[in-house]
Design an enzyme around this catalytic site. Structure first.
Site, PDB file in Angstrom:
ATOM      1  N   CYS A  41      45.102  24.833  31.913  1.00 49.73           N
ATOM      2  CA  CYS A  41      46.179  24.882  32.914  1.00 49.73           C
ATOM      3  C   CYS A  41      46.064  23.705  33.870  1.00 49.73           C
ATOM      4  CB  CYS A  41      46.105  26.195  33.693  1.00 49.73           C
ATOM      5  SG  CYS A  41      47.471  26.411  34.859  1.00 49.73           S
ATOM      6  N   ASP A  43      46.481  23.862  36.955  1.00 49.94           N
ATOM      7  CA  ASP A  43      45.984  24.372  38.235  1.00 49.94           C
ATOM      8  C   ASP A  43      44.843  23.492  38.776  1.00 49.94           C
ATOM      9  OD1 ASP A  43      44.435  26.002  40.153  1.00 49.94           O
ATOM     10  OD2 ASP A  43      45.841  27.583  39.572  1.00 49.94           O
ATOM     11  N   ARG A  45      42.511  24.063  40.677  1.00 46.22           N
ATOM     12  CA  ARG A  45      41.188  24.699  40.808  1.00 46.22           C
ATOM     13  C   ARG A  45      40.466  24.800  39.475  1.00 46.22           C
ATOM     14  NH1 ARG A  45      43.692  30.078  43.042  1.00 46.22           N
ATOM     15  NH2 ARG A  45      45.008  29.532  41.254  1.00 46.22           N
ATOM     16  N   HIS A  97      43.243  31.057  32.777  1.00 48.02           N
ATOM     17  CA  HIS A  97      42.437  31.442  33.952  1.00 48.02           C
ATOM     18  C   HIS A  97      43.111  32.577  34.697  1.00 48.02           C
ATOM     19  CE1 HIS A  97      44.922  29.509  37.195  1.00 48.02           C
ATOM     20  NE2 HIS A  97      45.401  28.878  36.145  1.00 48.02           N
ATOM     21  N   CYS A 100      46.425  32.870  37.613  1.00 41.05           N
ATOM     22  CA  CYS A 100      47.280  31.764  37.169  1.00 41.05           C
ATOM     23  C   CYS A 100      48.698  31.947  37.719  1.00 41.05           C
ATOM     24  CB  CYS A 100      47.315  31.696  35.642  1.00 41.05           C
ATOM     25  SG  CYS A 100      48.307  30.318  35.008  1.00 41.05           S
TER      26      CYS A 100
END
Ligand code: CO
Length: 208
Positions: A41, A43, A45, A97, A100
């Site tokens: 992803c 993302d 993080r 994750h 998400c």
């Protein structure tokens, strides 16, 4: 964040690398030979290399919203093609994750414009597994399960490609489904039965 800060950090990073190995960058420039294709992803993080503890050159990376492998997405398909045919990776990993935002957005009834067709792929995962998902009363748990099932379905999409089917038969490439738990920092192997999926998928999607 001041963008200048990035260049300062880059300078420090270069110095740090050269202090332990003066040939670090000249060696890196010679080429890449990664064993793993990682599809994760976007993302901020969920980093790819850092959470796996690997160095530059070890993993070929593709990231997009909610670690999707849509069958008509030219970017994802090109990455798989290049990684499997040319880099000859031994493993393909789809890593989702928990927490998400993409998966959460797909659970809401909301018009999100250009994101609609992208997130619809996740809604399709929900529809495919709605009996299991609707039986989970706790919303947080249902959301986490959708993250896992989405990883599983994207692994199936990886297996649907001719390149992966040929590499499975020819040199035993494997596909793995993982979830990164942001709350603990741990990687979880969903232990997807790759051979079983390969058999089932090839019954209908066989391309080689
Ligand atoms: Co995400």
């Amino acid at each position: 964040m001041d963008i200048k800060y990035i260049f300062d950090r880059n300078k420090a990073w270069v110095q740090n690398k050269l202090s332990t190995d003066s040939n670090y960058f000249s060696d890196l420039s010679k080429g890449q030979n990664p064993d793993i294709l990682y599809i994760g992803c976007s993302d901020s993080r969920v980093t790819a290399e850092e959470l796996m503890g690997v160095a530059p050159g070890e993993v070929f990376v593709h990231r997009n919203i909610a670690n999707m492998v849509p069958n008509t997405d030219l970017s994802a398909m090109s990455v798989i093609d290049y990684a499997v045919l040319h880099l000859k990776v031994k493993h393909v990993v789809v890593c989702g994750h928990y927490f998400c935002g993409g998966v959460k957005a797909a659970m809401r009834s909301q018009d999100l414009g250009i994101l609609n067709p992208w997130l619809r792929n996740i809604r399709d995962v929900y529809r495919t597994h709605r009996e299991e998902l609707n039986a989970i009363n706790d919303e947080e748990e249902r959301y986490k399960r959708l993250v896992e099932l989405n990883v599983q379905e994207q692994c199936i999409n990886v297996v649907k490609t001719a390149e992966v089917q040929r590499a499975f038969r020819g040199r035993g490439i494997t596909v793995h489904g993982w979830v990164f738990d942001i709350h603990s920092g741990k990687l979880i192997d969903l232990k997807i039965d790759f051979s079983k999926i390969m058999d089932e998928v090839r019954e209908i999607y066989r391309l080689e």
